[in-house]
Design a protein around this motif. Structure first.
Motif, PDB file in Angstrom:
ATOM      1  N   UNK A  40      44.260  72.323  33.033  1.00 22.68           N
ATOM      2  CA  UNK A  40      42.967  72.801  32.362  1.00 22.68           C
ATOM      3  C   UNK A  40      42.401  71.898  30.987  1.00 22.68           C
ATOM      4  N   UNK A  41      43.302  70.754  31.234  1.00 20.21           N
ATOM      5  CA  UNK A  41      42.329  69.928  29.984  1.00 20.21           C
ATOM      6  C   UNK A  41      41.244  69.381  30.314  1.00 20.21           C
ATOM      7  N   UNK A  42      40.777  69.315  32.117  1.00 16.61           N
ATOM      8  CA  UNK A  42      39.874  68.476  31.809  1.00 16.61           C
ATOM      9  C   UNK A  42      40.102  67.881  33.403  1.00 16.61           C
ATOM     10  N   UNK A  43      39.056  67.110  34.022  1.00 13.74           N
ATOM     11  CA  UNK A  43      38.762  66.703  35.138  1.00 13.74           C
ATOM     12  C   UNK A  43      38.964  65.415  34.903  1.00 13.74           C
ATOM     13  N   UNK A  44      38.792  63.799  36.011  1.00 16.69           N
ATOM     14  CA  UNK A  44      38.807  62.906  35.995  1.00 16.69           C
ATOM     15  C   UNK A  44      38.679  62.135  37.619  1.00 16.69           C
ATOM     16  N   UNK A  45      37.987  61.485  37.109  1.00 11.19           N
ATOM     17  CA  UNK A  45      37.435  60.876  38.232  1.00 11.19           C
ATOM     18  C   UNK A  45      37.873  59.192  39.675  1.00 11.19           C
ATOM     19  N   UNK A  46      38.285  59.421  40.386  1.00  8.41           N
ATOM     20  CA  UNK A  46      38.939  58.324  41.359  1.00  8.41           C
ATOM     21  C   UNK A  46      37.928  57.224  41.682  1.00  8.41           C
ATOM     22  N   UNK A  47      37.979  55.930  41.990  1.00 13.11           N
ATOM     23  CA  UNK A  47      37.226  55.703  42.630  1.00 13.11           C
ATOM     24  C   UNK A  47      37.743  55.157  43.771  1.00 13.11           C
ATOM     25  N   UNK A  48      36.990  55.123  44.774  1.00 13.63           N
ATOM     26  CA  UNK A  48      37.336  54.384  46.383  1.00 13.63           C
ATOM     27  C   UNK A  48      37.087  52.447  46.598  1.00 13.63           C
ATOM     28  N   UNK A  49      37.695  51.716  47.234  1.00 18.03           N
ATOM     29  CA  UNK A  49      37.255  51.133  47.834  1.00 18.03           C
ATOM     30  C   UNK A  49      38.587  50.063  47.971  1.00 18.03           C
ATOM     31  N   UNK A  50      37.865  48.972  48.504  1.00 19.31           N
ATOM     32  CA  UNK A  50      39.552  47.972  49.923  1.00 19.31           C
ATOM     33  C   UNK A  50      39.491  46.629  50.177  1.00 19.31           C
ATOM     34  N   UNK A  51      39.956  45.761  49.865  1.00 20.74           N
ATOM     35  CA  UNK A  51      39.852  44.799  49.197  1.00 20.74           C
ATOM     36  C   UNK A  51      41.780  44.326  50.214  1.00 20.74           C
ATOM     37  N   UNK A  52      41.648  42.609  50.268  1.00 21.79           N
ATOM     38  CA  UNK A  52      42.271  42.542  50.682  1.00 21.79           C
ATOM     39  C   UNK A  52      42.996  41.101  50.624  1.00 21.79           C
ATOM     40  N   UNK A  53      44.404  40.330  50.800  1.00 22.87           N
ATOM     41  CA  UNK A  53      44.893  39.509  50.873  1.00 22.87           C
ATOM     42  C   UNK A  53      44.821  38.845  51.661  1.00 22.87           C
ATOM     43  N   UNK A  54      44.677  37.207  52.764  1.00 21.31           N
ATOM     44  CA  UNK A  54      44.561  36.833  54.051  1.00 21.31           C
ATOM     45  C   UNK A  54      46.025  36.753  53.837  1.00 21.31           C
ATOM     46  N   UNK A  55      46.926  37.418  55.591  1.00 26.70           N
ATOM     47  CA  UNK A  55      47.733  37.433  56.656  1.00 26.70           C
ATOM     48  C   UNK A  55      48.345  35.514  56.969  1.00 26.70           C
ATOM     49  N   UNK A  56      49.398  35.179  57.378  1.00 27.32           N
ATOM     50  CA  UNK A  56      49.441  34.051  58.013  1.00 27.32           C
ATOM     51  C   UNK A  56      49.477  34.311  59.532  1.00 27.32           C
ATOM     52  N   UNK A  57      49.992  35.535  60.080  1.00 27.56           N
ATOM     53  CA  UNK A  57      49.777  36.241  61.087  1.00 27.56           C
ATOM     54  C   UNK A  57      48.707  36.085  61.723  1.00 27.56           C
ATOM     55  N   UNK A  58      47.817  37.262  60.577  1.00 27.22           N
ATOM     56  CA  UNK A  58      47.062  37.992  61.675  1.00 27.22           C
ATOM     57  C   UNK A  58      45.543  37.521  61.338  1.00 27.22           C
ATOM     58  N   UNK A  59      45.023  37.941  62.775  1.00 30.74           N
ATOM     59  CA  UNK A  59      43.024  37.112  62.489  1.00 30.74           C
ATOM     60  C   UNK A  59      42.581  38.884  62.198  1.00 30.74           C
ATOM     61  N   UNK A  60      43.178  39.586  62.733  1.00 31.17           N
ATOM     62  CA  UNK A  60      42.324  40.812  62.070  1.00 31.17           C
ATOM     63  C   UNK A  60      43.124  41.976  62.232  1.00 31.17           C
ATOM     64  N   UNK A  61      43.320  42.933  61.544  1.00 30.72           N
ATOM     65  CA  UNK A  61      43.350  43.810  61.502  1.00 30.72           C
ATOM     66  C   UNK A  61      42.980  45.253  61.192  1.00 30.72           C
ATOM     67  N   UNK A  62      42.508  46.177  62.390  1.00 34.75           N
ATOM     68  CA  UNK A  62      40.899  47.269  61.732  1.00 34.75           C
ATOM     69  C   UNK A  62      42.462  48.486  61.965  1.00 34.75           C
TER      70      UNK A  62
END
Length: 310
Positions: A34-56
């Motif tokens: 009951x103390x209040x509400x907060x906001x969560x924000x969503x995005x996506x990022x990545x660091x490259x892999x040595x093995x994978x070209x794509x990961x979908x």
């Protein structure tokens, strides 16, 4: 697959919920407050892999789980839905997002503690149709290898917290994929499973449009450890009381030791101050690194961090 510390990172930014869900949560003892509400924000990022070209992955919806509701069914009203997507609306190749964020949505939640994020995926079609969850290898970029994700289409990939939603502010959370443990090859076959054991939540002080990262590997050969909390603070002309990034990691036994990689996403440092990493695990002495600089768009590797039993 050889060992590496590369990670697929998904930063989660969240804003806006169904009113009935918020009312339910504000009355429950888990994530609600009951103390209040907060906001969560969503995005996506990545660091490259040595093995994978794509990961979908093809995301159907994202749910957040308040403390005390970790075993709730997906249709439980205690689980607010962050976002729902139509087929093809959120088909994401995380390998194309090195140090870049792709926004996914936002959600307002009651302040409190949350223990899971659930990623519910669309199933791969049967027959000879093209898969919607798949990877390609750098050694064979034209072949789509379907990802087996049974829990992703049923109860969702359960990504463990905890994470805190503070009232009256934007709370940024990063989902961090480690391909060494999140993507697992099945024996001698050319089949791969996507598992939540290699996915972590990282809580951040702010939403970042430009950032670098701090990475490392926490290990112990002398004593088993199940989890540890990694916190990043500025030290020098600025000395943080509250971490600028923090998250929980979970150990697995590989190569003769209990270990887990970590990554934290932070703004580039400035002259006069750097970042210190702190690792805290029950039964072990607190680890504190030297203060290190971080450059935008680059990962600063702290190397092997060996826990010392108390």
């Amino acid at each position: 697959m050889r060992e590496k510390r590369s990670a697929l990172r998904i930063m989660i930014l969240f804003v806006c919920a169904v009113a009935t869900t918020l009312l339910y949560l504000s009355g429950c003892g888990g994530g609600g407050s009951s103390a209040g509400k907060g906001t969560l924000k969503l995005a996506i990022t990545d660091k490259q892999s040595d093995d994978f070209q794509n990961l979908v992955i093809s995301v159907k919806e994202i749910r957040v789980v308040p403390a005390g509701h970790e075993n709730a069914a997906d249709d439980d009203p205690a689980l607010p839905v962050l976002a729902r997507f139509n087929p093809q609306e959120k088909v994401i190749d995380v390998m194309t997002l090195q140090f870049v964020q792709q926004a996914l949505g936002e959600l307002v939640l009651p302040a409190g503690t949350y223990r899971q994020i659930r990623l519910v995926l669309y199933p791969n079609p049967n027959g000879n149709q093209a898969p919607v969850n798949y990877l390609t290898l750098k050694s064979d970029p034209n072949t789509k290898i379907p990802l087996t994700t049974p829990s992703g289409q049923q109860s969702g990939l359960k990504i463990l917290g905890p994470m805190e939603v503070k009232p009256g502010v934007i709370n940024a959370v990063m989902i961090d994929f480690d391909p060494n443990t999140a993507v697992v090859k099945r024996g001698n076959t050319n089949e791969y499973n996507l598992k939540p054991t290699g996915i972590r939540l990282i809580q951040m002080a702010d939403v970042l449009t430009q950032f670098g990262s701090i990475i490392g590997n926490v290990s112990s050969t002398l004593q088993n450890w199940s989890s540890a909390t990694v916190s990043i603070k500025r030290r020098g002309s600025i000395n943080d009381t509250t971490p600028i990034a923090s998250g929980q990691i979970f150990a697995g036994y590989t190569s003769g030791k209990w270990q887990a990689p970590f990554s934290a996403f932070v703004p580039a440092s400035e002259p006069g101050w750097g970042y210190k990493a702190f690792v805290n695990s029950n039964g072990f002495a607190l680890y504190s690194s030297a203060a290190v600089p971080v450059v935008q768009g680059q990962a600063r590797d702290l190397g092997e961090i060996v826990l010392v039993p108390q």
